[in-house]
Structures are given as structure tokens and as C-alpha cells.
Design a protein around this motif. Structure first.
Motif, PDB file in Angstrom:
ATOM      1  N   SER A  35       0.850  -1.192   0.000  1.00 18.15           N
ATOM      2  CA  SER A  35       0.000   0.000   0.000  1.00 18.15           C
ATOM      3  C   SER A  35       0.891   1.250   0.000  1.00 18.15           C
ATOM      4  O   SER A  35       2.056   1.171   0.369  1.00 18.15           O
ATOM      5  CB  SER A  35      -0.821   0.070   1.291  1.00 18.15           C
ATOM      6  N   PRO A  36       0.318   2.408  -0.353  1.00 14.20           N
ATOM      7  CA  PRO A  36       1.079   3.643  -0.173  1.00 14.20           C
ATOM      8  C   PRO A  36       1.433   3.842   1.307  1.00 14.20           C
ATOM      9  O   PRO A  36       0.598   3.599   2.184  1.00 14.20           O
ATOM     10  CB  PRO A  36       0.098   4.739  -0.626  1.00 14.20           C
ATOM     11  N   GLY A  37       2.642   4.264   1.562  1.00 12.75           N
ATOM     12  CA  GLY A  37       3.006   4.670   2.925  1.00 12.75           C
ATOM     13  C   GLY A  37       3.252   3.554   3.907  1.00 12.75           C
ATOM     14  O   GLY A  37       3.284   3.790   5.118  1.00 12.75           O
ATOM     15  N   THR A 142       0.157  -0.441  11.138  1.00 12.05           N
ATOM     16  CA  THR A 142      -0.869   0.605  11.234  1.00 12.05           C
ATOM     17  C   THR A 142      -2.014   0.373  10.249  1.00 12.05           C
ATOM     18  O   THR A 142      -3.051   1.028  10.359  1.00 12.05           O
ATOM     19  CB  THR A 142      -0.256   1.995  10.968  1.00 12.05           C
ATOM     20  N   GLU A 143      -1.850  -0.521   9.305  1.00 13.70           N
ATOM     21  CA  GLU A 143      -2.904  -0.789   8.311  1.00 13.70           C
ATOM     22  C   GLU A 143      -3.961  -1.778   8.810  1.00 13.70           C
ATOM     23  O   GLU A 143      -4.903  -2.083   8.083  1.00 13.70           O
ATOM     24  CB  GLU A 143      -2.287  -1.326   7.006  1.00 13.70           C
ATOM     25  N   GLY A 144      -3.771  -2.309  10.009  1.00 10.23           N
ATOM     26  CA  GLY A 144      -4.755  -3.260  10.529  1.00 10.23           C
ATOM     27  C   GLY A 144      -4.400  -4.688  10.169  1.00 10.23           C
ATOM     28  O   GLY A 144      -3.475  -4.943   9.397  1.00 10.23           O
ATOM     29  N   LYS A 147      -5.825  -7.046   6.153  1.00 12.61           N
ATOM     30  CA  LYS A 147      -5.506  -6.771   4.738  1.00 12.61           C
ATOM     31  C   LYS A 147      -5.173  -8.025   3.931  1.00 12.61           C
ATOM     32  O   LYS A 147      -5.579  -8.117   2.768  1.00 12.61           O
ATOM     33  CB  LYS A 147      -4.370  -5.725   4.630  1.00 12.61           C
ATOM     34  N   TYR A 151      -7.123  -8.473   0.475  1.00 10.71           N
ATOM     35  CA  TYR A 151      -6.342  -8.354  -0.764  1.00 10.71           C
ATOM     36  C   TYR A 151      -5.558  -9.648  -0.966  1.00 10.71           C
ATOM     37  O   TYR A 151      -4.326  -9.637  -0.987  1.00 10.71           O
ATOM     38  CB  TYR A 151      -5.395  -7.147  -0.680  1.00 10.71           C
ATOM     39  N   LYS A 165       6.918  -1.387  10.798  1.00 10.23           N
ATOM     40  CA  LYS A 165       6.515  -0.393  11.807  1.00 10.23           C
ATOM     41  C   LYS A 165       6.175  -1.029  13.151  1.00 10.23           C
ATOM     42  O   LYS A 165       5.295  -0.522  13.873  1.00 10.23           O
ATOM     43  CB  LYS A 165       5.348   0.479  11.299  1.00 10.23           C
TER      44      LYS A 165
ATOM     45  N   SER B  35      -6.049   4.826   0.781  1.00  9.03           N
ATOM     46  CA  SER B  35      -5.206   3.629   0.762  1.00  9.03           C
ATOM     47  C   SER B  35      -5.833   2.559   1.655  1.00  9.03           C
ATOM     48  O   SER B  35      -6.638   2.879   2.528  1.00  9.03           O
ATOM     49  CB  SER B  35      -3.830   3.939   1.370  1.00  9.03           C
ATOM     50  N   PRO B  36      -5.413   1.300   1.492  1.00  7.96           N
ATOM     51  CA  PRO B  36      -5.843   0.279   2.460  1.00  7.96           C
ATOM     52  C   PRO B  36      -5.361   0.652   3.866  1.00  7.96           C
ATOM     53  O   PRO B  36      -4.229   1.109   4.047  1.00  7.96           O
ATOM     54  CB  PRO B  36      -5.110  -0.987   1.987  1.00  7.96           C
ATOM     55  N   GLY B  37      -6.232   0.492   4.849  1.00  7.28           N
ATOM     56  CA  GLY B  37      -5.796   0.629   6.235  1.00  7.28           C
ATOM     57  C   GLY B  37      -5.607   2.039   6.751  1.00  7.28           C
ATOM     58  O   GLY B  37      -4.984   2.241   7.782  1.00  7.28           O
ATOM     59  N   THR B  41     -13.171   2.789   7.619  1.00  6.47           N
ATOM     60  CA  THR B  41     -14.291   2.135   8.311  1.00  6.47           C
ATOM     61  C   THR B  41     -14.461   2.680   9.723  1.00  6.47           C
ATOM     62  O   THR B  41     -15.584   2.936  10.160  1.00  6.47           O
ATOM     63  CB  THR B  41     -14.082   0.602   8.330  1.00  6.47           C
ATOM     64  N   GLY B 120      -9.920   0.004  -0.990  1.00  3.46           N
ATOM     65  CA  GLY B 120      -8.705   0.676  -0.511  1.00  3.46           C
ATOM     66  C   GLY B 120      -7.657   0.767  -1.596  1.00  3.46           C
ATOM     67  O   GLY B 120      -7.012  -0.234  -1.932  1.00  3.46           O
ATOM     68  N   ASN B 121      -7.481   1.956  -2.162  1.00  2.41           N
ATOM     69  CA  ASN B 121      -6.610   2.135  -3.321  1.00  2.41           C
ATOM     70  C   ASN B 121      -6.550   3.634  -3.598  1.00  2.41           C
ATOM     71  O   ASN B 121      -7.583   4.256  -3.830  1.00  2.41           O
ATOM     72  CB  ASN B 121      -7.205   1.371  -4.517  1.00  2.41           C
ATOM     73  N   GLU B 143       1.096   7.217   6.923  1.00  6.37           N
ATOM     74  CA  GLU B 143       1.470   7.006   5.516  1.00  6.37           C
ATOM     75  C   GLU B 143       2.519   7.995   5.016  1.00  6.37           C
ATOM     76  O   GLU B 143       2.912   7.934   3.849  1.00  6.37           O
ATOM     77  CB  GLU B 143       0.223   7.102   4.620  1.00  6.37           C
TER      78      GLU B 143
END
Lengths: 229, 229
Positions: A35-37, A142-144, A147, A151, A165, B35-37, B41, B120-121, B143
Motif C-alpha cells: 500500500s502507499p506509505g 498501522t494498516e490493521g 488486509k 487483498y 513499523k 489507501s488500504p488501512g 471504516t 482501498g486504493n 502514511e
């Protein structure tokens, strides 16, 4: 109609990827996606620092716009080529023909490791073979946790996952067993490296995995391409 | 060839989006992207909790796989429809025809606010008009600062940005002025709401912005679709 056209584009891409694989006969190519970041560039900064004495590396960086990542990575001393996909309509992934052109700008003689930092996107890059030897996905805590379940293709086509992270874990409500369970659910047995690219924590197993794959390629034992079906 | 086909797909999508806009004549539709995450939500959970007494809401949630988000959001009591794009080949975005079908499963009578939580994108969803009245992008501080510069189309087509996870700022090396500068660079004057969806911090200005847009739509002053160029 749309699906047929996409299939044709992917077929053309697979042909180009096979040509790239011939060009990369003597260099181990890693396709790094996320993902970004999620910290791909910081992970690469640390990785290049740590393996520079033993492994000669080069990098292709993909972004829609800016040369921020290439600017950061070129400080490592490794040759870096920036690809901006806004020249191709803002593409959300790196395709094989783009990699062929970018790799043409690098003198690959004596290079052991070519890392491709893909466009930040957990969906589309998973569908495009670029002629790599291995794929790794970076997921930041941090993205949970869910995912990999949301995905799955990305986690299915990759050979390793880097959970980044981990220095932030004390400040998050995070269920480590849940994320490991989700990864194992979509790709049983895939190695997961828990790291903090920021602090350098946990990098050794990741670097060892990379070293082993580079050595296997040198010894002519590189793996075949994975079917993304 | 690829570009021509993509253009045709986008033209078909625009036609469907115009039809959706007629279906949504009496409901304010927000397209929420990130982004994802990054916390879409959790932001929606808090938003629905806070505005439930005054605004009757419904949600369409897009994911490639799983119904995790719909399960979470349905606790709000609002009707929630989950779209899984793996039924369409793992699509990386929600297209207008998908929204038309999903909205058909909701009784829109008396609904003031329909929120679409997109896949998420940070790239592809920006290109697809779904017949919404407004678009918002969520960016989490984890991010990094430069995403608006790297993914400019997303920030250009949106009407507001939500900078989420500010509760983590004490634990990050984060340059707030830099991210605000990047957002202003690609979309001058766009409102930015700095929030922690987890703690509820900073939500009021975001909710006020939403209330104002819903009221404007009720009063027949909804904006026209923005050209995504």
C-alpha cells in the motif's frame, strides 16, 4: 468485453516479462510491493545500507509522480532509476515493458540484486509479472490485521511478507496472531519478517532471506515464475 | 491500444454515473476513498454514531474480498450493502454500474446520506465517477507526508481530505506543515480535517462539513460532477 481486453493486456505483459527474465539471467530481481506509505522506501534504505559491503545493488522505483523515493535511495550509492507512470496515463502498477526500458538505463554488469519498488497499491501490481525472481509485500501494522484477507491475490503471489513499523505496536490496538493467521490463511507457510525499518529492529532474518535467494540465483537455482491465475 | 480501450470503459462508466445521479436526486452521496488501512471504516463508524439522531444514513462498502467492513458498519443500525469486487475479477475500484446494482438493494426512501466506502486504493478509484455528490479522501499520518504529491489525481478530484490517526503523532517523525503544503499544492483551498477516528478527536468540523453538504443537497443546491480530466 472489458475482461477480454484485460486478458489480452496481461498476455502481452507475460511475453515481455519472459524477455525481461532473459535479460535478468545474472541478477536476482526482487519486486517489492505494498500500500502507499507502508514503508517500502525506508526498508530499502536500511536494506541497501546493510548489504552494500557484500551485494552490489541497483533499484528501479515506480511512482505516479515525483522523484522523492529515487532521491532518497540514490544516497545509498546504488544506481537508481525513477519511473513516473503519469507518462503512461497515471498507471497504477509497473508493467513489464516499463521495467525493460528502465533496466536498459542501468549497467547490470556485476549487479547481484535489482530491487523494483513498485507503485504503492495493494491490488493491481499483483497482476503484472515484471520478470522478477521473487516478490515481497510490505504491510505496516498501522494498516490493521485483515488486509491479507481483503487483498488475497497480493499475498498469494508473494514469496515473503514484511510486517513493518513494529516500533508503533505499543501505541496500537493490534492483534499480531490475527494478522499472522490471515497471512497463513491465504498463503500457508509464507515467511513473515516482523521489522521496524525506522529503528532497524528485526532486519537480520529479512536480510538473510534476501542473501539466500541471491546466492541461489548465482548458483543457477532461481525459481520459475509463479502463476498469478 | 490500451489507452483507447480504457477511455471507452470510462465513457461507459460516465453514462452509468449520470443515471446514478438521477437515482440519487434526493440523497446526498459521498464517495470515501483512501489507501488500504488508513481508517475509512473506523471514521464511518464514528460518523454514523454521531449523526444518526439527525441524519438517516445508508452505506455501500466495497472490498475485493470479505465482509469485515459491512459487519462492523451494520452495528450502526444503518442499512449496509457489501460489494465484493472479486466477483468482477478482483476490481481495484467501484464502477458506476456496480453502485447502481448495490443501491438497488437499499430502500432509499427517506435516506439523507448514502456513503460509499470505496476499495482501498489511492489510484484507480479516483478515475471512476459513481454518481456521487462529493468525494473525500482519508490519509493517515502513518502514511507519510508526500502522498498528495505522489497520487495527485486522488487529491485533485476530492472535495475534502481527512487526515486520520493524529493520536499517533507523538510517536512519529511527522511534518504537519509538509503534508498540508502538499495537499494545497495539488488542490489549493481544499478543506483538511485532522482527526483521530479511534479517539473521536477533531470530528466536529468534519461532521459540520458533511451536515452542510447534506443540507445543500436537500435545498437543491448540490454541485455538478467534477471533471476528472
Amino acid at each position: 468485453m472489458e475482461i477480454k481486453v484485460v486478458r489480452k493486456v496481461l498476455d502481452v505483459n507475460d511475453t515481455m516479462a519472459a524477455q525481461n527474465r532473459q535479460m535478468f539471467a545474472d541478477v536476482f530481481v526482487l519486486n517489492l510491493m505494498s500500500s502507499p506509505g507502508s514503508g517500502k522506501t525506508t526498508l530499502l534504505e536500511r536494506t541497501l545500507e546493510r548489504i552494500a559491503p557484500e551485494v552490489k545493488s541497483a533499484v528501479i522505483v515506480g511512482d505516479i509522480c515525483t522523484s522523492n523515493d529515487a532521491d532518497r535511495l540514490s544516497k545509498s550509492g546504488a544506481p537508481v532509476v525513477q519511473v513516473n507512470t503519469d507518462e503512461f496515463g497515471g498507471d497504477c502498477h509497473l508493467a513489464a515493458h516499463v521495467i525493460a526500458t528502465a533496466a536498459g538505463d542501468i549497467d547490470l554488469t556485476g549487479i547481484d540484486l535489482l530491487i523494483v519498488e513498485n507503485v504503492g497499491n495493494l491490488v493491481c501490481p499483483a497482476e503484472f509479472d515484471i520478470g522478477e525472481d521473487a516478490r515481497a509485500v510490505v504491510l505496516s501494522v498501522t494498516e490493521g490485521e485483515d488486509k491479507p484477507a481483503k487483498y488475497p491475490l497480493m499475498f498469494r503471489v508473494c514469496d515473503a511478507a514484511v510486517l513493518n513499523k513494529i516500533d508503533l505496536l505499543p501505541h496500537l490496538d493490534y492483534d499480531r496472531d490475527a494478522v499472522l493467521g490471515h497471512i497463513d490463511g491465504v498463503h500457508p507457510g509464507m515467511p513473515v519478517f516482523e521489522v521496524s525499518a525506522r529503528t532497524g529492529d528485526g532486519l537480520d532474518p529479512w536480510l538473510d532471506w534476501l542473501r539466500e535467494r541471491i546466492a541461489a540465483k548465482r548458483a543457477g537455482k532461481g525459481p520459475a515464475a509463479v502463476d498469478r491465475g
